[in-house]
Design a protein around this motif. Structure first.
Motif, PDB file in Angstrom:
ATOM      1  N   ASP A 102       0.815  -1.208   0.000  1.00 31.23           N
ATOM      2  CA  ASP A 102       0.000   0.000   0.000  1.00 31.23           C
ATOM      3  C   ASP A 102       0.855   1.266   0.000  1.00 31.23           C
ATOM      4  O   ASP A 102       0.397   2.326  -0.429  1.00 31.23           O
ATOM      5  CB  ASP A 102      -0.937   0.019   1.223  1.00 31.23           C
ATOM      6  CG  ASP A 102      -1.935  -1.125   1.170  1.00 31.23           C
ATOM      7  OD1 ASP A 102      -2.001  -1.789   0.115  1.00 31.23           O
ATOM      8  OD2 ASP A 102      -2.627  -1.358   2.178  1.00 31.23           O
ATOM      9  N   GLY A 103       2.065   1.163   0.495  1.00 32.29           N
ATOM     10  CA  GLY A 103       2.911   2.353   0.561  1.00 32.29           C
ATOM     11  C   GLY A 103       3.686   2.602  -0.719  1.00 32.29           C
ATOM     12  O   GLY A 103       4.237   3.681  -0.915  1.00 32.29           O
ATOM     13  N   LEU A 104       3.739   1.577  -1.584  1.00 32.54           N
ATOM     14  CA  LEU A 104       4.597   1.689  -2.777  1.00 32.54           C
ATOM     15  C   LEU A 104       4.241   2.854  -3.703  1.00 32.54           C
ATOM     16  O   LEU A 104       5.153   3.585  -4.110  1.00 32.54           O
ATOM     17  CB  LEU A 104       4.591   0.356  -3.541  1.00 32.54           C
ATOM     18  CG  LEU A 104       5.540   0.311  -4.730  1.00 32.54           C
ATOM     19  CD1 LEU A 104       6.978   0.556  -4.294  1.00 32.54           C
ATOM     20  CD2 LEU A 104       5.445  -1.023  -5.456  1.00 32.54           C
ATOM     21  N   PRO A 105       2.959   3.071  -4.052  1.00 31.37           N
ATOM     22  CA  PRO A 105       2.672   4.186  -4.968  1.00 31.37           C
ATOM     23  C   PRO A 105       3.219   5.521  -4.465  1.00 31.37           C
ATOM     24  O   PRO A 105       3.834   6.271  -5.220  1.00 31.37           O
ATOM     25  CB  PRO A 105       1.139   4.215  -5.018  1.00 31.37           C
ATOM     26  CG  PRO A 105       0.712   2.860  -4.630  1.00 31.37           C
ATOM     27  CD  PRO A 105       1.740   2.338  -3.691  1.00 31.37           C
TER      28      PRO A 105
ATOM     29  N   ALA B 278       7.437  -7.588   9.671  1.00 33.53           N
ATOM     30  CA  ALA B 278       6.964  -7.049   8.397  1.00 33.53           C
ATOM     31  C   ALA B 278       7.794  -5.845   7.978  1.00 33.53           C
ATOM     32  O   ALA B 278       8.207  -5.729   6.820  1.00 33.53           O
ATOM     33  CB  ALA B 278       5.487  -6.654   8.517  1.00 33.53           C
ATOM     34  N   ALA B 279       8.083  -4.961   8.921  1.00 36.21           N
ATOM     35  CA  ALA B 279       8.844  -3.757   8.585  1.00 36.21           C
ATOM     36  C   ALA B 279      10.271  -4.114   8.173  1.00 36.21           C
ATOM     37  O   ALA B 279      10.826  -3.523   7.247  1.00 36.21           O
ATOM     38  CB  ALA B 279       8.864  -2.803   9.776  1.00 36.21           C
ATOM     39  N   MET B 280      10.869  -5.097   8.859  1.00 36.63           N
ATOM     40  CA  MET B 280      12.249  -5.466   8.533  1.00 36.63           C
ATOM     41  C   MET B 280      12.347  -6.046   7.126  1.00 36.63           C
ATOM     42  O   MET B 280      13.394  -6.004   6.498  1.00 36.63           O
ATOM     43  CB  MET B 280      12.779  -6.508   9.533  1.00 36.63           C
ATOM     44  CG  MET B 280      13.049  -5.950  10.893  1.00 36.63           C
ATOM     45  SD  MET B 280      14.257  -4.625  10.885  1.00 36.63           S
ATOM     46  CE  MET B 280      15.739  -5.525  11.235  1.00 36.63           C
ATOM     47  N   ILE B 281      11.264  -6.629   6.641  1.00 29.11           N
ATOM     48  CA  ILE B 281      11.298  -7.173   5.290  1.00 29.11           C
ATOM     49  C   ILE B 281      10.908  -6.110   4.262  1.00 29.11           C
ATOM     50  O   ILE B 281      11.555  -5.957   3.232  1.00 29.11           O
ATOM     51  CB  ILE B 281      10.363  -8.402   5.191  1.00 29.11           C
ATOM     52  CG1 ILE B 281      10.934  -9.530   6.052  1.00 29.11           C
ATOM     53  CG2 ILE B 281      10.207  -8.857   3.748  1.00 29.11           C
ATOM     54  CD1 ILE B 281      10.008 -10.684   6.252  1.00 29.11           C
ATOM     55  N   THR B 282       9.854  -5.343   4.562  1.00 26.57           N
ATOM     56  CA  THR B 282       9.339  -4.452   3.517  1.00 26.57           C
ATOM     57  C   THR B 282      10.133  -3.157   3.374  1.00 26.57           C
ATOM     58  O   THR B 282      10.255  -2.643   2.268  1.00 26.57           O
ATOM     59  CB  THR B 282       7.867  -4.075   3.785  1.00 26.57           C
ATOM     60  OG1 THR B 282       7.743  -3.707   5.149  1.00 26.57           O
ATOM     61  CG2 THR B 282       6.945  -5.205   3.474  1.00 26.57           C
ATOM     62  N   ILE B 283      10.672  -2.617   4.467  1.00 26.25           N
ATOM     63  CA  ILE B 283      11.324  -1.309   4.346  1.00 26.25           C
ATOM     64  C   ILE B 283      12.585  -1.387   3.461  1.00 26.25           C
ATOM     65  O   ILE B 283      12.743  -0.545   2.579  1.00 26.25           O
ATOM     66  CB  ILE B 283      11.563  -0.677   5.735  1.00 26.25           C
ATOM     67  CG1 ILE B 283      10.198  -0.326   6.337  1.00 26.25           C
ATOM     68  CG2 ILE B 283      12.434   0.580   5.621  1.00 26.25           C
ATOM     69  CD1 ILE B 283      10.230   0.345   7.672  1.00 26.25           C
ATOM     70  N   PRO B 284      13.435  -2.406   3.612  1.00 28.49           N
ATOM     71  CA  PRO B 284      14.536  -2.507   2.644  1.00 28.49           C
ATOM     72  C   PRO B 284      14.033  -2.678   1.204  1.00 28.49           C
ATOM     73  O   PRO B 284      14.609  -2.090   0.272  1.00 28.49           O
ATOM     74  CB  PRO B 284      15.301  -3.743   3.114  1.00 28.49           C
ATOM     75  CG  PRO B 284      15.002  -3.845   4.555  1.00 28.49           C
ATOM     76  CD  PRO B 284      13.598  -3.375   4.705  1.00 28.49           C
ATOM     77  N   CYS B 285      12.960  -3.446   1.018  1.00 29.26           N
ATOM     78  CA  CYS B 285      12.402  -3.598  -0.337  1.00 29.26           C
ATOM     79  C   CYS B 285      11.945  -2.253  -0.875  1.00 29.26           C
ATOM     80  O   CYS B 285      12.219  -1.895  -2.025  1.00 29.26           O
ATOM     81  CB  CYS B 285      11.222  -4.562  -0.334  1.00 29.26           C
ATOM     82  SG  CYS B 285      11.680  -6.230   0.075  1.00 29.26           S
ATOM     83  N   LEU B 286      11.243  -1.504  -0.044  1.00 25.10           N
ATOM     84  CA  LEU B 286      10.779  -0.183  -0.472  1.00 25.10           C
ATOM     85  C   LEU B 286      11.964   0.725  -0.784  1.00 25.10           C
ATOM     86  O   LEU B 286      11.913   1.534  -1.705  1.00 25.10           O
ATOM     87  CB  LEU B 286       9.915   0.458   0.622  1.00 25.10           C
ATOM     88  CG  LEU B 286       8.515  -0.104   0.802  1.00 25.10           C
ATOM     89  CD1 LEU B 286       7.834   0.521   2.014  1.00 25.10           C
ATOM     90  CD2 LEU B 286       7.673   0.141  -0.444  1.00 25.10           C
TER      91      LEU B 286
ATOM     92  N   SER C 188      12.653   2.706  -4.093  1.00 25.12           N
ATOM     93  CA  SER C 188      12.885   4.146  -4.096  1.00 25.12           C
ATOM     94  C   SER C 188      14.165   4.477  -4.861  1.00 25.12           C
ATOM     95  O   SER C 188      14.184   5.398  -5.685  1.00 25.12           O
ATOM     96  CB  SER C 188      12.965   4.640  -2.649  1.00 25.12           C
ATOM     97  OG  SER C 188      13.462   5.948  -2.608  1.00 25.12           O
ATOM     98  N   ASN C 189      15.234   3.700  -4.617  1.00 21.60           N
ATOM     99  CA  ASN C 189      16.486   3.903  -5.364  1.00 21.60           C
ATOM    100  C   ASN C 189      16.227   3.809  -6.862  1.00 21.60           C
ATOM    101  O   ASN C 189      16.668   4.653  -7.640  1.00 21.60           O
ATOM    102  CB  ASN C 189      17.512   2.834  -4.984  1.00 21.60           C
ATOM    103  CG  ASN C 189      17.989   2.992  -3.550  1.00 21.60           C
ATOM    104  OD1 ASN C 189      17.803   4.042  -2.954  1.00 21.60           O
ATOM    105  ND2 ASN C 189      18.599   1.954  -3.001  1.00 21.60           N
ATOM    106  N   THR C 190      15.489   2.758  -7.233  1.00 23.67           N
ATOM    107  CA  THR C 190      15.239   2.521  -8.647  1.00 23.67           C
ATOM    108  C   THR C 190      14.487   3.694  -9.275  1.00 23.67           C
ATOM    109  O   THR C 190      14.888   4.226 -10.310  1.00 23.67           O
ATOM    110  CB  THR C 190      14.384   1.244  -8.813  1.00 23.67           C
ATOM    111  OG1 THR C 190      14.968   0.226  -7.998  1.00 23.67           O
ATOM    112  CG2 THR C 190      14.335   0.794 -10.255  1.00 23.67           C
TER     113      THR C 190
END
Lengths: 266, 269
Positions: free
Chosen positions: A58-61, A154-162, A166-168
């Motif tokens: 949900d935070g990705l957009p 959940a945060a430890m997995i998703t925040i690095p992914c996000l 963001s870098n991309t």
């Protein structure tokens, strides 16, 4: 004497707050295996999955839009200066290194902090007000294991992914800028960026994002658990959760960037 | 007499220098319904929170089944908590779960029973409180009385030895409140539970109690059977039983303050 007392009081309160955070973090770490699928407690990983959707999917957009804007702004600002020296190609270095090391992790952390950190405080604060947390305790169920740990995992997995996303997006925004100004093609741009960034730039960025994730979840949840009273206290906890975790995220960022700087001087 | 299932000794609680409970001692026997009476602010909810081990007292001990709940190991505390069901004043149902999932939550968390067994247990608990048809609803969709009954069903989910109620009839109409009283009596009779009820509702207290205790300003002023209680000459108990109000204005102080506020202090002298 009065001022001394006030300073002493502030220091003690700050230390006890930090102590509380560390204790809570430790309990979460100990409980985290029980959240994992297969080896964990039944159904608990589903809670973590739901949190991952809330924080990550949900935070990705929002992260994407903000990163594209930030990447474009960074490219334009650095471009307007570098152009005067005929060094417009260095915009690619600035965007590539700037995003992987700093802007990606920090921007992601700040957005997650505003979106999910406040949600953690409000959710747990409401559970305090309605005695749901007390009810869990009286049922011999540890609220840290049941409520906090899935959020942390959940945060430890998703925040690095996000952060990677963001870098991309930031780097791609730089590509658009370079195409408009100098007609450099995307493949040329990417080759240049990949040459300029090193693995350690990306890794320190991701390491920082893990630290930010720890801060956001723990401060958000802790503010929720400190709620006493009614609806206004829940509102205040959401505010102070966001304010405190933003503050601590930036403090931690300064601290760890300094450490990476010292370690990687050569 | 047998060893009491709950024994409170010298329980003293202070918040920010203010004494909320002052050396309270109380013993609750196995299988009895004990009603803790008291006005608003008398410290009865505080006492209840200490008995269920949610807070640590300033001094004194709380023993449940002979174990000091503030000095025991985590395992012992867990065992005691599994033997104790608590129905909170606000019901405290988990808002994100359906009624059914609220009831089977402790069963799922604390046992390794198979799903079909859990389903049957949940249905039986719901049926016992008259909510058999409401299992699929969310807590927000329930009325006040239904919420309380659901809370009772959840508190009894693991067949506890001790059941604790905080204000079961607060905010309910007399018919629904009477229904809850009957439910409490039924639980006592059917499962031989020890039941501790905190309330200020007199009618309900006398209907369900085996013994009553009354708290006033942090101290226990009476503990006894219904008859002994009704015959007690203590002025505060008389006032409570006869529903006599406190004088609203402590006239002298209030008059002075009003004069001050109106700026009349100078004019008077």
């Amino acid at each position: 004497m009065n001022m001394l007392e006030a300073i002493g009081d502030g220091v003690i309160q700050g230390l006890s707050y930090l102590g509380g955070l560390v204790m809570q973090f430790w309990s979460e770490l100990r409980a985290s295996p029980r959240v994992l699928p297969v080896v964990g407690k039944r159904g608990r990983w589903k809670t973590a999955m739901r949190q991952m959707v809330a924080i990550g999917v949900d935070g990705l957009p929002l992260i994407a839009i903000m990163s594209v804007c930030a990447g474009f702004i960074l490219a334009m600002q650095s471009g307007s200066e570098l152009r005067r020296f005929g060094a417009l190609q260095y915009v690619m270095d600035v965007v590539g290194i700037g995003f992987t090391r700093e802007i990606g992790p920090l921007l992601t952390a700040l957005i997650v902090c505003g979106r999910s950190g406040s949600a953690f405080s409000a959710e747990i604060g409401t559970m305090m007000v309605t005695s749901e947390i007390d009810a869990m305790k009286t049922m011999a169920i540890d609220p840290i294991e049941l409520v906090l740990t899935p959020k942390y995992v959940a945060a430890m997995i998703t925040i690095p992914c996000l952060t990677i996303m963001s870098n991309t997006f930031g780097i791609l925004a730089g590509a658009v800028f370079m195409y408009i100004t100098t007609k450099i093609s995307l493949s040329m741009y990417l080759r240049y960026v990949f040459n300029s960034i090193e693995l350690h730039d990306v890794l320190t960025g991701l390491l920082k994002s893990l630290i930010f994730a720890t801060i956001i979840v723990n401060v958000g949840c802790m503010e929720g658990l400190r709620v006493r009273g009614g609806a206004d206290a829940v509102g205040r906890s959401a505010t102070s959760g966001v304010v405190r975790s933003t503050y601590l995220v930036i403090l931690a960022d300064a601290f760890f960037t300094a450490i990476f700087y010292l370690v990687h001087k050569d | 007499m047998a060893e009491p299932i709950i024994s409170v000794e010298g329980l003293t609680v202070e918040y920010e220098g203010k004494r909320v409970l002052d050396s309270v001692s109380l013993e609750i026997q196995r299988g009895e319904v004990m009603v803790l009476l008291g006005g608003s602010g008398s410290g009865k909810t505080t006492m209840l929170r200490h008995i269920i081990g949610l807070e640590r007292p300033t001094a004194g001990t709380v023993r449940v089944r002979g174990v000091d709940i503030n000095g025991c190991s985590a395992e012992e505390l867990k065992a005691i908590r599994c033997a104790m069901g608590v129905a909170f004043q606000e019901a405290a149902l988990f808002n994100s779960l359906s009624v059914e999932d609220n009831i089977n939550f402790p069963i799922r968390e604390l046992t390794t029973l198979a799903d079909p067994v859990i389903e049957i247990m949940t249905y039986m608990k719901l049926a016992a409180v008259g909510l058999a048809e409401s299992g699929n609803l969310m807590p927000q969709e329930l009325s006040g009385g239904m919420k309380k009954r659901a809370a009772v069903a959840r508190a009894t989910a693991l067949d506890p030895e001790i059941l604790v109620f905080d204000e079961p009839s607060a905010g309910l109409d007399p018919i629904v409140a009477a229904g809850l009283d009957e439910l409490i009596l039924f639980l006592k009779k059917a499962f031989q539970m020890t039941i501790l009820v905190v309330t200020h509702e007199l009618a309900s207290a006398f209907r369900i109690a085996d013994r009553l205790a009354m708290l006033y300003r942090g101290s226990l002023i009476a503990v006894g059977t219904k008859d002994a209680f009704q015959a007690d000459p203590h002025p505060r108990i008389r006032q409570f039983l006869d529903r006599q109000p406190d004088p609203i204005t402590q006239s002298a102080a209030v008059q002075t303050r009003i004069r001050e506020l109106a700026g009349l202090t100078g004019a008077k002298t």
